[in-house]
Design an enzyme around this catalytic site. Structure first.
Site, PDB file in Angstrom:
ATOM      1  CE  LYS A   1      37.673  28.176  -3.564  1.00 54.05           C
ATOM      2  NZ  LYS A   1      38.461  27.810  -4.931  1.00 54.05           N
TER       3      LYS A   1
ATOM      4  NE  ARG B   1      41.211  22.575  -5.502  1.00 54.63           N
ATOM      5  CZ  ARG B   1      42.167  24.028  -4.394  1.00 54.63           C
ATOM      6  NH1 ARG B   1      42.423  25.116  -3.092  1.00 54.63           N
ATOM      7  NH2 ARG B   1      42.349  25.152  -5.898  1.00 54.63           N
TER       8      ARG B   1
ATOM      9  NE  ARG C   1      42.420  33.887 -10.046  1.00 57.92           N
ATOM     10  CZ  ARG C   1      41.951  33.354  -9.220  1.00 57.92           C
ATOM     11  NH1 ARG C   1      40.850  33.507  -8.605  1.00 57.92           N
ATOM     12  NH2 ARG C   1      42.666  32.357  -8.848  1.00 57.92           N
TER      13      ARG C   1
ATOM     14  NE  ARG D   1      47.091  31.775  -8.759  1.00 61.29           N
ATOM     15  CZ  ARG D   1      45.574  31.307  -7.778  1.00 61.29           C
ATOM     16  NH1 ARG D   1      45.091  31.681  -7.120  1.00 61.29           N
ATOM     17  NH2 ARG D   1      45.441  29.967  -8.093  1.00 61.29           N
TER      18      ARG D   1
ATOM     19  NE  ARG E   1      43.939  26.382 -10.827  1.00 60.16           N
ATOM     20  CZ  ARG E   1      43.433  28.484 -10.784  1.00 60.16           C
ATOM     21  NH1 ARG E   1      43.985  28.826 -11.744  1.00 60.16           N
ATOM     22  NH2 ARG E   1      43.194  28.676  -9.889  1.00 60.16           N
TER      23      ARG E   1
END
Ligand code: AMP
Length: 245
Positions: free
Chosen positions: A40, A115, A153, A186, A197
């Site tokens: 996204k 969400r 990531r 992160r 998550r």
């Protein structure tokens, strides 16, 4: 105008209506929808300049509060570290304030919002009050690919550019191509937190697919394998079709 007049309910109503009417004709909300790691943020960054839209990432806004160590940051830090969603009321207020800013008047991209059903309903009211349409693009990605992508990531702490050690490594290992800053993982991209998550996504966010299907705004893009530059072409095509309606 006297203060008494200015603050009368009628005038407050007019002021509110003025504020809501500032959007450009044809402004709309592009909702980039999908699980964590579906791309996204990457898609939003590719689209934002040529659309002239604002990019609103609720995750980025919350991380800014944490970095600023303010009251909101302190309230959400533990929830975010654990991969849980923060309360609806908080993000709803953040989004309402954010979409009223000048850079949103041509339209805006929502990345990571809504969400939950409560957020989707609230957004529906906000958009209806402003006469703004919405297009939902669901970036569909296989579960195993998501875990692989999220653990690989890295993000530049200065400019926010996202890298992936598998599919989009930086030119100099560990350094941002633009800023030269040391790239970071992160805290919520650790594997245990990633699984939480994804669980939160399945339980609270995935049901919105049916919600948006029912209002006719949902469009699916298969985003498991194709590179971002290919996916963005499909998203642009959907935007063209939406504008032509
Ligand atoms: P993201 O960067 O979109 O993956 O978001 C990172 C984290 O911020 C999430 O795991 C949540 O803890 C929190 N967050 C971001 N957006 C929302 C939202 N719309 N509702 C609730 N929590 C959110």
């Amino acid at each position: 105008m006297k203060d008494v007049e200015r603050s009368s309910p009628e005038n407050r109503g007019e002021a509110e209506a003025d504020k809501l009417a500032r959007y450009a004709p044809g402004a709309f909300a592009l909702i980039l929808f999908g699980p964590p790691g579906s791309g996204k943020g990457t898609q939003a960054k590719l689209l934002v300049s040529d659309l002239g839209f604002a990019h609103i990432s609720t995750g980025d806004i919350l991380r800014e509060h944490i970095a600023a160590e303010d009251a909101i940051g302190r309230q959400v830090m533990a929830m975010m570290k654990n991969g849980q969603l923060v309360p609806d009321e908080l993000v709803n207020q953040m989004v309402e304030e954010r979409i009223g800013r000048d850079d949103c008047m041509n339209g805006f991209i929502l990345d990571g919002f809504p969400r939950t059903l409560g957020q989707a309903e609230n957004l529906g009211w906000l958009l209806a009050a402003r006469g703004i349409g919405h297009l939902v693009v669901h970036l569909a990605v296989d579960y195993n690919k998501l875990v692989g992508r999220l653990t690989a990531r890295r993000q530049c702490p200065q400019c926010g550019t996202l890298y992936n050690l598998l599919s989009r490594p930086p030119v100099i290992p560990g350094r941002c191509d633009i800023e030269g800053a040391l790239l970071e993982v992160r805290t919520d991209d650790q594997e245990m937190v990633i699984r939480k998550r994804l669980e939160a996504y399945d339980a609270q966010t995935r049901p919105l697919i049916e919600y948006f299907r029912a209002d006719g705004s949902l469009h699916e893009v298969e985003a498991s394998d194709a590179p971002p530059e290919v996916i963005v072409r499909q998203v642009r095509q959907l935007i063209e079709e939406f504008r032509g309606q």
